[in-house]
Write a protein that holds these residues in place. Structure first.
Motif, PDB file in Angstrom:
ATOM      1  N   SER A  47      29.350 -28.422  73.283  1.00 20.75           N
ATOM      2  CA  SER A  47      29.631 -29.549  74.163  1.00 20.75           C
ATOM      3  C   SER A  47      28.866 -30.764  73.661  1.00 20.75           C
ATOM      4  O   SER A  47      27.635 -30.746  73.601  1.00 20.75           O
ATOM      5  N   ALA A  48      29.607 -31.802  73.295  1.00 19.09           N
ATOM      6  CA  ALA A  48      28.987 -33.036  72.824  1.00 19.09           C
ATOM      7  C   ALA A  48      28.358 -33.754  74.017  1.00 19.09           C
ATOM      8  O   ALA A  48      29.044 -34.128  74.958  1.00 19.09           O
ATOM      9  N   VAL A  49      27.056 -33.910  73.968  1.00 15.42           N
ATOM     10  CA  VAL A  49      26.345 -34.591  75.050  1.00 15.42           C
ATOM     11  C   VAL A  49      26.278 -36.082  74.755  1.00 15.42           C
ATOM     12  O   VAL A  49      26.651 -36.911  75.580  1.00 15.42           O
ATOM     13  N   TYR A  50      25.811 -36.412  73.566  1.00 18.47           N
ATOM     14  CA  TYR A  50      25.670 -37.819  73.219  1.00 18.47           C
ATOM     15  C   TYR A  50      25.590 -37.951  71.707  1.00 18.47           C
ATOM     16  O   TYR A  50      24.961 -37.129  71.036  1.00 18.47           O
ATOM     17  N   THR A  51      26.240 -38.977  71.175  1.00 18.16           N
ATOM     18  CA  THR A  51      26.171 -39.288  69.754  1.00 18.16           C
ATOM     19  C   THR A  51      25.871 -40.771  69.625  1.00 18.16           C
ATOM     20  O   THR A  51      26.485 -41.580  70.312  1.00 18.16           O
ATOM     21  N   PHE A  52      24.932 -41.106  68.773  1.00 19.95           N
ATOM     22  CA  PHE A  52      24.658 -42.525  68.560  1.00 19.95           C
ATOM     23  C   PHE A  52      24.371 -42.776  67.087  1.00 19.95           C
ATOM     24  O   PHE A  52      23.938 -41.888  66.352  1.00 19.95           O
ATOM     25  N   ILE A  98      23.686 -35.017  69.899  1.00 23.31           N
ATOM     26  CA  ILE A  98      23.050 -34.041  70.772  1.00 23.31           C
ATOM     27  C   ILE A  98      24.159 -33.178  71.347  1.00 23.31           C
ATOM     28  O   ILE A  98      25.108 -33.709  71.940  1.00 23.31           O
ATOM     29  N   VAL A  99      24.083 -31.864  71.120  1.00 25.72           N
ATOM     30  CA  VAL A  99      25.125 -30.953  71.609  1.00 25.72           C
ATOM     31  C   VAL A  99      24.477 -29.799  72.370  1.00 25.72           C
ATOM     32  O   VAL A  99      23.351 -29.400  72.079  1.00 25.72           O
ATOM     33  N   PHE A 140      31.917 -42.854  62.105  1.00 26.18           N
ATOM     34  CA  PHE A 140      30.877 -41.896  62.468  1.00 26.18           C
ATOM     35  C   PHE A 140      31.274 -41.015  63.654  1.00 26.18           C
ATOM     36  O   PHE A 140      30.911 -39.846  63.709  1.00 26.18           O
ATOM     37  N   GLY A 141      32.001 -41.572  64.616  1.00 27.84           N
ATOM     38  CA  GLY A 141      32.451 -40.763  65.751  1.00 27.84           C
ATOM     39  C   GLY A 141      33.358 -39.632  65.284  1.00 27.84           C
ATOM     40  O   GLY A 141      33.190 -38.472  65.678  1.00 27.84           O
ATOM     41  N   GLY A 159      39.256 -44.099  78.360  1.00 26.60           N
ATOM     42  CA  GLY A 159      40.475 -44.464  77.643  1.00 26.60           C
ATOM     43  C   GLY A 159      40.558 -45.925  77.254  1.00 26.60           C
ATOM     44  O   GLY A 159      41.117 -46.267  76.218  1.00 26.60           O
ATOM     45  N   ALA A 160      40.003 -46.805  78.059  1.00 25.39           N
ATOM     46  CA  ALA A 160      40.088 -48.237  77.780  1.00 25.39           C
ATOM     47  C   ALA A 160      39.027 -48.720  76.790  1.00 25.39           C
ATOM     48  O   ALA A 160      39.050 -49.876  76.388  1.00 25.39           O
ATOM     49  N   SER A 161      38.123 -47.841  76.382  1.00 25.55           N
ATOM     50  CA  SER A 161      37.048 -48.246  75.477  1.00 25.55           C
ATOM     51  C   SER A 161      37.490 -48.129  74.020  1.00 25.55           C
ATOM     52  O   SER A 161      37.744 -47.023  73.537  1.00 25.55           O
ATOM     53  N   PRO A 162      37.560 -49.236  73.299  1.00 25.82           N
ATOM     54  CA  PRO A 162      37.924 -49.167  71.880  1.00 25.82           C
ATOM     55  C   PRO A 162      36.978 -48.278  71.071  1.00 25.82           C
ATOM     56  O   PRO A 162      37.382 -47.643  70.106  1.00 25.82           O
ATOM     57  N   LYS A 163      35.702 -48.224  71.469  1.00 22.80           N
ATOM     58  CA  LYS A 163      34.732 -47.407  70.735  1.00 22.80           C
ATOM     59  C   LYS A 163      34.986 -45.915  70.900  1.00 22.80           C
ATOM     60  O   LYS A 163      34.473 -45.119  70.129  1.00 22.80           O
ATOM     61  N   MET A 164      35.777 -45.510  71.887  1.00 26.08           N
ATOM     62  CA  MET A 164      36.041 -44.088  72.127  1.00 26.08           C
ATOM     63  C   MET A 164      37.448 -43.670  71.707  1.00 26.08           C
ATOM     64  O   MET A 164      37.828 -42.527  71.886  1.00 26.08           O
ATOM     65  N   GLN A 165      38.217 -44.583  71.148  1.00 27.58           N
ATOM     66  CA  GLN A 165      39.602 -44.267  70.798  1.00 27.58           C
ATOM     67  C   GLN A 165      39.730 -43.180  69.737  1.00 27.58           C
ATOM     68  O   GLN A 165      40.748 -42.507  69.659  1.00 27.58           O
ATOM     69  N   TYR A 166      38.697 -42.978  68.917  1.00 31.21           N
ATOM     70  CA  TYR A 166      38.768 -41.948  67.884  1.00 31.21           C
ATOM     71  C   TYR A 166      39.016 -40.566  68.490  1.00 31.21           C
ATOM     72  O   TYR A 166      39.616 -39.701  67.855  1.00 31.21           O
ATOM     73  N   LYS A 167      38.592 -40.339  69.729  1.00 32.00           N
ATOM     74  CA  LYS A 167      38.761 -39.033  70.366  1.00 32.00           C
ATOM     75  C   LYS A 167      40.230 -38.704  70.600  1.00 32.00           C
ATOM     76  O   LYS A 167      40.605 -37.545  70.677  1.00 32.00           O
TER      77      LYS A 167
END
Length: 83
Positions: free
Chosen positions: A13-18, A4-5, A27-28, A54-62
């Motif tokens: 602006s990336a609102v949410y991706t699942f 959702i952008v 996928f991220g 920053g501490a979330s492994p699922k968000m490290q791709y950013k």
């Protein structure tokens, strides 16, 4: 995968991706690359990757996308490294 952008005057602006997680899938990263391509096709200068922990492994791709800035106290600040 669903992204959702919001379309802004200067970017997307990336609102949410699942998505359903799959081993060895990125996928991220794919979502961000798709958003960059869409912004280019629409003549927009920026992609705002949305919320980042920053501490979330699922968000490290950013962290792999450069240049990177974050909004701090109403000012955009450049980051050489997010960690």
């Amino acid at each position: 995968m669903v992204s959702i952008v919001d379309m802004l005057n200067d970017g997307l602006s990336a609102v949410y991706t699942f998505y359903a997680p799959e081993p060895h899938a990125s996928f991220g990263t794919y979502g961000v690359l798709w958003q960059i391509q869409q912004a280019k096709e629409l003549g927009l200068a920026y992609v705002y990757m949305g919320y980042w922990i920053g501490a979330s492994p699922k968000m490290q791709y950013k962290e792999r996308f450069k240049p990177c800035e974050s909004l701090q106290h109403g000012e955009w600040k450049a980051h050489l490294s997010l960690r």
